[in-house]
Design a protein around this motif. Structure first.
Motif, PDB file in Angstrom:
ATOM      1  N   GLU A   1       1.298  -1.357  -0.032  1.00 18.29           N
ATOM      2  CA  GLU A   1      -0.271   0.166  -0.203  1.00 18.29           C
ATOM      3  C   GLU A   1       0.728   1.092   0.016  1.00 18.29           C
ATOM      4  O   GLU A   1       1.854   1.566   0.839  1.00 18.29           O
ATOM      5  CB  GLU A   1      -1.248   0.124   1.688  1.00 18.29           C
ATOM      6  CG  GLU A   1      -2.235   0.903   1.062  1.00 18.29           C
ATOM      7  CD  GLU A   1      -2.781   1.601   2.106  1.00 18.29           C
ATOM      8  OE1 GLU A   1      -3.894   1.422   2.142  1.00 18.29           O
ATOM      9  OE2 GLU A   1      -2.102   1.239   3.290  1.00 18.29           O
TER      10      GLU A   1
ATOM     11  N   HIS B   1      -5.356   6.400  -1.287  1.00 16.00           N
ATOM     12  CA  HIS B   1      -4.002   5.211  -1.370  1.00 16.00           C
ATOM     13  C   HIS B   1      -4.352   4.162  -2.453  1.00 16.00           C
ATOM     14  O   HIS B   1      -5.260   3.387  -2.753  1.00 16.00           O
ATOM     15  CB  HIS B   1      -3.548   4.114  -0.094  1.00 16.00           C
ATOM     16  CG  HIS B   1      -4.688   5.357   1.618  1.00 16.00           C
ATOM     17  ND1 HIS B   1      -3.521   6.860   0.804  1.00 16.00           N
ATOM     18  CD2 HIS B   1      -4.544   5.035   2.185  1.00 16.00           C
ATOM     19  CE1 HIS B   1      -3.800   7.294   2.382  1.00 16.00           C
ATOM     20  NE2 HIS B   1      -4.219   6.215   3.587  1.00 16.00           N
TER      21      HIS B   1
ATOM     22  N   ARG C   1      -2.864   0.536  -3.940  1.00 10.36           N
ATOM     23  CA  ARG C   1      -2.198  -1.037  -3.335  1.00 10.36           C
ATOM     24  C   ARG C   1      -2.656  -1.996  -4.407  1.00 10.36           C
ATOM     25  O   ARG C   1      -3.093  -1.819  -5.430  1.00 10.36           O
ATOM     26  CB  ARG C   1      -3.933  -1.485  -2.854  1.00 10.36           C
ATOM     27  CG  ARG C   1      -4.028  -0.397  -1.844  1.00 10.36           C
ATOM     28  CD  ARG C   1      -5.519  -1.270  -0.639  1.00 10.36           C
ATOM     29  NE  ARG C   1      -5.722  -0.241   0.198  1.00 10.36           N
ATOM     30  CZ  ARG C   1      -6.646   0.565   0.350  1.00 10.36           C
ATOM     31  NH1 ARG C   1      -7.011   0.990  -0.871  1.00 10.36           N
ATOM     32  NH2 ARG C   1      -6.906   1.792   1.486  1.00 10.36           N
TER      33      ARG C   1
END
Lengths: 113, 114
Positions: free
Chosen positions: B20, B75, B77
């Motif tokens: 991440e 974010h 990922r």
């Protein structure tokens, strides 16, 4: 399809010499155009952007200038280079209408000695 | 004024592990969010973008990002990384659909180890 070209790819210049980096876009009309600088180990800093011929907006005070003599041509210049002008310069374009991404050229690496 | 924070300058991870990369932004208006990837000595390539609609966006090579308005985050990922994912990743934000000016974070180097 659209393409963006930058040249020269690499450049080594002495302090106090002039600079001209060129960028052209093909396959689109009326693009927004941008110059970014990426210093070693740092992010990208927006230097100039243009929404039309002869329309230049400067984002930071500096030793550089930009011009847009034609719709798809964007030029970054300096009359006298400083050591601090060294970096990786990236030209980009986006479509004029609506929000969207920027498309980047391959970059020009400038070293001022 | 807008700003983008990428807290991690470098993220080392082993091949096939999840990763991440964090991105937080600061803006009081509607935003458009982007992740770009940069390989050494090359320009930036768009990885994925959020303009409107579904808050979860995906790329063709297995990355995904989720727009979280309450946490002002976006974010990135990936459930299983490959050696070829080693690159610098930049998060960017724009709140100006007329000029499309992007403000970039300082980047995160994803270093995938065998």
């Amino acid at each position: 399809s659209q393409t963006i070209h930058q040249w020269p790819a690499t450049l080594v210049q002495p302090v106090g010499s002039p600079l001209s980096l060129e960028c052209t876009v093909e396959g689109t009309s009326n693009p927004n155009l941008y110059w970014y600088r990426q210093a070693a180990g740092r992010g990208l800093q927006l230097l100039f952007y243009s929404v039309g011929i002869g329309q230049i907006s400067s984002e930071v005070p500096q030793n550089l200038s930009a011009s847009r003599p034609q719709d798809r041509q964007f030029i970054l210049s300096s009359k006298k280079l400083l050591l601090s002008d060294s970096g990786f310069y990236l030209c980009a374009w986006s479509a004029r209408q609506g929000a969207g991404e920027l498309f980047f050229g391959e970059g020009s690496r400038l070293t001022v000695l | 004024a807008q700003s983008v924070t990428q807290l991690d300058s470098q993220v080392p991870v082993f091949e096939e592990a999840p990763v991440e990369l964090r991105c937080n932004y600061s803006s009081s208006v509607s935003v458009y969010l982007f992740w770009y990837v940069q390989y050494p000595n090359q320009g930036l390539q768009l990885l994925l973008k959020y303009l409107s609609g579904s808050t979860l966006v995906e790329s063709i090579n297995g990355f995904e990002a989720e727009f979280n308005k309450s946490q002002t985050s976006f974010h990135l990922r990936k459930p299983s990384v490959h050696i070829s994912d080693t690159a610098e990743y930049f998060c960017a934000v724009s709140d100006d659909g007329a000029t499309n000016k992007l403000i970039f974070g300082t980047g995160t180097l994803l270093a995938v180890q065998p």
